[in-house]
Each structure stands twice: as C-alpha cells, then as structure tokens.
Design a protein around this motif. Structure first.
Motif, PDB file in Angstrom:
ATOM      1  N   GLU A   1     -18.392  38.823 -40.261  1.00 23.42           N
ATOM      2  CA  GLU A   1     -19.379  39.792 -39.772  1.00 23.42           C
ATOM      3  C   GLU A   1     -20.804  39.346 -40.043  1.00 23.42           C
ATOM      4  O   GLU A   1     -21.697  39.546 -39.229  1.00 23.42           O
ATOM      5  N   GLU A   2     -21.024  38.746 -41.207  1.00 28.31           N
ATOM      6  CA  GLU A   2     -22.392  38.398 -41.578  1.00 28.31           C
ATOM      7  C   GLU A   2     -22.765  36.976 -41.177  1.00 28.31           C
ATOM      8  O   GLU A   2     -23.918  36.576 -41.280  1.00 28.31           O
ATOM      9  N   GLY A   3     -21.771  36.195 -40.766  1.00 27.31           N
ATOM     10  CA  GLY A   3     -22.046  34.815 -40.377  1.00 27.31           C
ATOM     11  C   GLY A   3     -22.581  33.973 -41.519  1.00 27.31           C
ATOM     12  O   GLY A   3     -23.487  33.172 -41.355  1.00 27.31           O
ATOM     13  N   ILE A   4     -22.016  34.167 -42.717  1.00 24.18           N
ATOM     14  CA  ILE A   4     -22.478  33.406 -43.883  1.00 24.18           C
ATOM     15  C   ILE A   4     -21.636  32.143 -44.039  1.00 24.18           C
ATOM     16  O   ILE A   4     -20.415  32.220 -44.083  1.00 24.18           O
ATOM     17  N   TYR A   5     -22.288  30.995 -44.078  1.00 24.89           N
ATOM     18  CA  TYR A   5     -21.537  29.748 -44.167  1.00 24.89           C
ATOM     19  C   TYR A   5     -21.033  29.460 -45.579  1.00 24.89           C
ATOM     20  O   TYR A   5     -19.995  28.867 -45.756  1.00 24.89           O
ATOM     21  N   GLN A   6     -21.806  29.862 -46.602  1.00 21.05           N
ATOM     22  CA  GLN A   6     -21.342  29.669 -47.979  1.00 21.05           C
ATOM     23  C   GLN A   6     -21.508  30.987 -48.718  1.00 21.05           C
ATOM     24  O   GLN A   6     -22.621  31.444 -48.916  1.00 21.05           O
TER      25      GLN A   6
ATOM     26  N   ALA B   1     -19.249  26.693 -36.072  1.00 23.33           N
ATOM     27  CA  ALA B   1     -18.094  27.291 -36.752  1.00 23.33           C
ATOM     28  C   ALA B   1     -18.188  28.810 -36.714  1.00 23.33           C
ATOM     29  O   ALA B   1     -17.183  29.507 -36.627  1.00 23.33           O
ATOM     30  N   GLU B   2     -19.405  29.308 -36.769  1.00 22.38           N
ATOM     31  CA  GLU B   2     -19.585  30.761 -36.741  1.00 22.38           C
ATOM     32  C   GLU B   2     -19.094  31.335 -35.412  1.00 22.38           C
ATOM     33  O   GLU B   2     -18.380  32.340 -35.376  1.00 22.38           O
TER      34      GLU B   2
END
Lengths: 443, 325
Positions: free
Chosen positions: A213-218, B118-119
């Motif tokens: 949902e937040e599109g956080i990669y790490q 990737a997102e």
C-alpha cells in the motif's frame, strides 16, 4: 532448451557459462539435470555461486544438498548465505547436525542465525535481512559517504540508509538520493526523515500488505524496544504476497496443499476435507428419510431436487467469495454495507429465479408425457423453495466467515464446498417441509 | 484476465540515461544535478550515440567505483529488459524471479521507452490475484463493491442458465422413475453423490486455474494427468468410506443392504472421477475458446457432473433391480 545447450559444452565452457548465469536460472538448470550432471555443475561453481544457487533451491532441497557435502565445504558455503535464507535452510537440518555445524560457523553468521532462528514463519522477523547500513546522527555527510562506499558490497541494497542513536534505537532513514544531493558540511541529524516501521513479531501478511500500500522498498524492522533489527525489502513482500494469495485461493476450494508436491501428498492433503464433507451429507440422507412417505408418492420432487440445490449452491459460493474478498483484501468496504447489499440482491434474485423456476418446472411437468402430476402445485413448491433457499444461502454465505472470524478461525476456511454442503442441509429441510404442507393443502 | 492489459499503464518515465564515455565523477555530478524527488536512480541506463540501450549500471556500483573510471568499463552489458508487447504476467514474473527493482522497456529499435518497477509489479500482482480469485470463486469483475441491483443482474443470467441446464438432470432422474419408486432409499444418497462430485470439481478447477496463472505456457497434459491420478486415489478412498457410511446409515434405517452400499460406493468412485475431469478440463476448454471462465465454469461443471454421475448411479441400480427389491 538451456539444458541441452549446456550439456553440449566442454567443462571449461560450462564453467564460464555458469559464472555469468543468474542464480535463478542456475537453479532451474540444476533441477533439470540428472544427478551426475548436477554434481558436476555444483563442482564448477565458486563458493559464492554455490551459496547463491542454494538460496534459490527450496530450503529442504538445500539442506539435503548441504548435508551430502563434506562438513568444511558446507560451512564455507553457509557463511556466504543471506541470513534469512540461511535460517530457513538450517531449520530443515537434523538437530544433531545443526548443533555440530553452528559451532563452526564464523562469528557474524552465527550471530545472525541465533537472532533469526526463533521467529515463526509468519512473523516479520523470519524474513528480515539484518545486513543494512546504519548511520549515526552526529555523522558528517562525507563520513557517511565513506561508510557507504565501504559497506555497499556487503548489503542487499543501499537505497535507504538507517539512522540509529548510540543505543541502536531507530530514529529515521536517509534515502540515498538525499545523501548524494546533500552539500557538505552537513550532519545526518539535519538530513534524516521519519519512516514507517514494523515490529519483528508483526504478522508477515500484514507487513507485506503495508509495503504494497505504501510502496516502501525497504521497511525497517524494530524490536519492541524500538531497536533496529533489520529490514524487509519489497521483493520479499512480493514473495509473501504471492504465497498468501495462492493460499487463500486454495482454501476457498478446500484445497489445502502446497504447490508442486507429489501425487500422494496432494491426494492426502485433499482427503480430510473430502471425508468431512462426505460425513456432512449424511444428515441430508437422514432428513430425507423422514419424508419417505411423500418422496415415494411424488418422485417428481426428487427430479427437481438437484435443480434447487445447484442454484442455491452456486449463488452461495459467489456470495461467500465476495464476502471473503471484502473481509480479507481491505477494500475499504464496510461489512454491514456489504451484507445489506448481498441480502437485498438475494431477495431480488430470489423473486426472479423463483418465478422463473415456477414457470420452467410447471411447463416441464405439463409437457412431459410420463409425468402424471399437477404441474402448478409442483411449480409452486419449486418456485417458493427457490426463493427461500436463495435468501438463506446468502445468509449462510455472508454470516459464516464472520462467525468463524469471531471464533478466531481463519475465515478462509469457509470454502465453497463447505458452504454448499451447509446450504444443502438447510434447503432440503425447507423443500420437503414446504412440499408436505402444500401437497396436504392442494392434493 | 489481466493478460489483456498492456504494460503501458505501468510505465514510469522518471529514470536517468547516461553516456558511457563519461567518468564516474562526471556522472555522479550529473545525477546530483538532474535527479528529482521522483526520479528512479537505482539503475542508470547507458545509451550509445544512436540512443540504443547498451548497458545498465546499478547506482551501488557507481558509488563503489573509482572516480576516474569510465562508465563503459564498469557498466553491465548483460541486463534484463522487456519489450513493449511483453505480457504483464511475464513482467511480474521476471521482477519476482530475479529480485529486480526496476527493468527497462525497449522498443523494436532497442531504445529505452520507459521502466517497470518492483512496486508496479506488486500492485499489478494484487490485481491479478484478485482476478484469479474471481475465476475460481466464479464471480465477475466489479461485483465486489457493486450495489444490489448490479450484483443481481450480473449473477442472474448464469443462475437462469443453470436453472435451465438442471432440467437435463431432472430428465435423467425422470427416466429412472420406476427404479426410484421401487427402491426409495436410493434417493437419500443422491445429494452425497452430487455434492462430492462437485467438491472434487472445485478442487481440481482451482488447482488448474492456479497452474494456468502461474505458468501460462506450460503444457497442461501433464497437469491433467496428475490431477486425474490424484482424483483416482481420492475416488478410491471416498468410495470405500462412502460404502461404510451408507451401510451404517442403512442399518440405522433398519434396511441394511450390502448391495445398495456397493452401488453407492461404485457410483461415488465414478462420480468423483467425472468431477475431477470436469474440474481440470473446464478452465482449459474455456481458455481455448477464449471465453471468460469466471462465471461460466460453475453451471457448466455442475451440469456435467450431475448428469453423468446420476446416469451411472441409477443405471447401476436399475441393472441390479431384481436383487434389490
């Protein structure tokens, strides 16, 4: 294809070919080879590439392969593995072998394993990578860059840098881009920004949902005392998400088996639910035997029974799956609202299908020369039963998942087959009671 | 399915292209000057003079490299890329298998058009999963947050179809009326037989839909064979179990009959195999016919299962009628 081409190569060419192959492809190739060629392939890899290959095999397969190697070789490979892969694989090992090996691991690997091994499979901690770059707020950005250059080869990603105080308490993050663009002299404390985080014992599915949902990669993973333990990356979230989604789909179909297992295992995994469902149909037989008198007299009732049950079961399954999606996939729809919609829709459907069923079954009885019954009465029985059963099917299908949830059972266990069987029991009672009543009144 | 959606709705245009003849230092300066908040810089793309993509450079490598080195000496010349016409499931698959964070999309001339991240893969995976779920759950797209009327009208046609198709089943039963009249207990097991055939159908339908979604190009003959073998094993188990269940039930009714229990067992066995077959073959058939399988599968499978299972059950009973009555 790749296999055939590979087998044609000389040993030297193979070695070169493998050096440039992605770990995923190496594992695919490895799995397609005969045992003999597998051994050769493995011997041609460097220790580092052996570790990469192993991380792409299933944990079980990897543990078997490692156990077949001489101990010092195995230890050497293990030291190269990423901590989360390592933990998955070591957990598969025999207790005694594990004890013996752990003592020989190098210090960092041992520590990493000790810190990860106690997490359950569905906890965020089991998937986190403890290798990340930590900065302190007092650092000058030049120092931070130097640290980054030194550490970069040892970590999975440098996209995000993590800021902790001297007690390892998590303060925030510095995106790499921000660090590169910053002008010296500047301290990290002026640069870092707050970030979402999760705790190590959080549910992995929820964590991957949050990442999506937040599109956080790490995503930083903290202990309950807010100490920074590691991170979960977006590609971990993709894996978790896919596994979870397939699991839900399987459960809906009462299919409790992991993918790609053998025939016997699949069969055994499906069997328990089948047998439970079989037993659950016995009450139907018992109820029907109570109505023997009218069944024997009016076999036309039996003829329309599958029609009634099939239609109710079909609507029930649709309503159930929609309910599960609303419950599971966080679509911002209130369940109460969904429930009202479903029931209203079922009433509408019930009226239309009820009338349709009345017409169709009356005509069927009239037209069929072998059937010497009063078509209107039986049409009426079918029509009213259809109406009542479509509504009750929807009631069961929307309430059962909520009921299971309230009991603390995963609502996904309410499968299509289960709901169909439950609906059948209810439908049979309604159908024959109604038949008994209407036949007494009219015939 | 999502297959007919194209990649271009997931295009990102905020990436950086660099020149292979520049040094690491020059390139770093360029990145600092040109990257904005939303620019994706984990990979930098190296173009030749004709704007063809010739290399990819992870930012990590750039940071570690010595300042005087040339980009063309440190860039990766082997890298993953997608074509404009690559189906979305393949793009997701590549991102997932190779743990990539971004991947360039090239046109026919080999020039970079956009990147896929990737997102986006995770977002589209969510959508695809939902679609897969719909196919198995036999529901139509958009029916989740639809209002009651929309729901009713999207479900109604198939329920009506099922209603009409069920008349086939009624006719089958009708033609065995004599048998049923003389041995009424037979009908008590009808629901058990039909429900169980439906259950295994649902299982092998799901297993097949997942298989098709995960490996769209894999040959399905092997999969059907496997399903059939699983179905065969479970049919034996359920047949045996059904035999005892039926016998105990008949004892309770004070009409114990080994023969009727036997007929139930054999029919269960046959019905489960029919169910397995219809479940495994329906999605394959609809895929071949290019029909949306999500709502059509249910009525189709149910009718096949009901008709054939009942024909077997009631024929068997009719043949053995002299010994039953």
């Amino acid at each position: 294809m790749m296999k055939d081409n590979y087998l044609k190569l000389t040993k030297k060419e193979k070695k070169f070919f493998l050096k440039n192959l992605h770990g995923y492809d190496t594992a695919e190739l490895f799995n397609n080879l005969e045992l003999e060629d597998q051994e050769e392939l493995f011997s041609l890899l460097t220790f580092k590439n052996k570790a990469i290959l192993i991380s792409y095999l299933s944990p079980y397969q990897a543990s078997v392969l490692l156990e077949s190697l001489p101990k010092n070789q195995a230890i050497n490979i293990i030291n190269y593995l990423e901590p989360d892969d390592l933990t998955d694989i070591l957990k598969e090992l025999d207790e005694a072998v594990l004890k013996e090996w752990v003592t020989d691991l190098d210090e960092t690997t041992k520590e990493e394993f000790q810190s990860l091994k106690d997490y359950e499979e569905d906890e965020a901690g089991s998937r986190m990578s403890p290798n990340l770059i930590k900065l302190s707020p007092e650092m000058e950005i030049k120092e931070a860059m130097q640290l980054l250059i030194k550490e970069a080869p040892h970590v999975e990603t440098i996209q995000t840098l993590f800021v902790v105080d001297k007690f390892n308490s998590f303060l925030g993050i510095v995106p790499l881009k921000k660090l590169i663009k910053a002008k010296s002299p500047l301290k990290i404390e002026k640069l870092y920004e707050p970030s979402l985080f999760v705790f190590d014992y959080d549910d992995l599915d929820e964590v991957s949902q949050l990442i999506q949902e937040e599109g956080i990669y790490q995503m930083p993973v903290l202990s309950s005392h807010h100490q920074l333990l590691g991170m979960i990356t977006l590609d971990d979230a993709i894996d978790v998400y896919e596994i979870e989604a397939h699991e839900d789909v399987r459960k809906l179909s009462a299919l409790h088996e992991p993918a790609n297992v053998g025939i016997f295992k699949s069969s055994l995994a499906r069997l328990p639910w089948l047998l439970i469902l079989l037993v659950m149909t016995l009450p139907i037989a018992i109820i029907m035997s109570r109505f023997e008198s009218i069944i024997a007299l009016y076999t036309v009732l039996i003829m329309f029974q599958p029609l009634l049950l099939d239609v109710a079961g079909n609507l029930g399954t649709q309503s159930l799956s929609t309910s599960l999606i609303v419950m599971n996939l966080d679509l911002d729809i209130k369940y109460q609202h969904h429930f009202n919609n479903e029931i209203l829709s079922a009433a509408l459907t019930g009226i239309i299908i009820g009338i349709g069923g009345f017409i169709i079954s009356s005509l069927f009885v009239f037209i069929n020369p072998n059937l010497d019954y009063n078509g209107l009465v039986f049409g009426l029985i079918i029509g009213i039963s259809l109406f009542l059963n479509l509504i009750s099917a929807t009631l069961f299908a929307t309430l059962l998942p909520k009921f299971l949830d309230a009991l603390g059972i995963d609502p996904a266990n309410a499968s299509g087959p289960l709901i169909t069987t439950i609906i059948d029991i209810g439908s049979i009672i309604v159908y024959y009671s109604l038949a008994l009543f209407l036949i007494e009144v009219f015939l | 399915m999502i297959n007919n959606k194209t990649l271009n709705q997931f295009y990102h245009y905020n990436y950086l292209t660099i020149n292979g003849d520049k040094t690491v230092k020059e390139t770093m300066k360029m990145i600092i000057d040109e990257s904005k908040e939303e620019t994706l810089i984990d990979y930098l793309y190296v173009l030749d003079k004709k704007s063809k993509l010739v290399g990819a450079l992870p930012l990590k490598d750039l940071i570690i490299a010595r300042k005087t080195e040339l980009i063309k000496d440190i860039m990766q010349t082997k890298f993953f890329s997608l074509k404009e016409e690559t189906p979305i499931y393949e793009a997701i698959d590549i991102i997932q298998k190779y743990d990539l964070e971004m991947i360039p999309i090239l046109n026919k001339q080999g020039a970079i058009k956009a990147v896929f991240t990737a997102e986006s893969a995770l977002d589209s995976l969510k959508e695809e999963t939902l679609q897969q779920y719909r196919n198995i759950a036999l529901i139509k797209e958009n029916s989740i947050d639809a209002n009651a009327f929309q729901k009713t009208f999207s479900r109604l046609p198939w329920l009506l179809a099922l209603l009409l198709l069920s008349l086939l089943t009624s006719s089958v039963i009708g033609s065995f009326e004599e048998t049923i009249k003389s041995v009424v207990v037979l009908v008590y097991f009808q629901t058990m037989l039909l429900d169980m055939a439906g259950n295994v159908s649902t299982q092998s339908l799901a297993s097949t839909v997942i298989k098709i979604a995960k490996e769209p190009k894999a040959p399905l003959r092997k999969h059907v064979k496997k399903e059939l073998l699983i179905g065969f094993l479970n049919s034996i188990f359920c047949g045996v179990f059904g035999f005892f269940s039926a016998y105990i039930f008949l004892v309770i009714l004070r009409e114990p009959s080994l023969l009727i229990s036997g007929i139930v067992a054999v029919s269960l066995f046959a019905g489960l195999i029919i169910g397995t077959l219809s479940g495994a073959l329906t999605p394959i058939l609809f895929k071949k016919l290019k029909v949306d399988p999500s709502v059509a599968s249910g009525p189709f499978m149910t009718t096949i299962n009901d008709v054939f299972s009942l024909i077997i059950y009631l024929s068997l009973a009719t043949a053995l009628l002299p010994y039953l009555a």
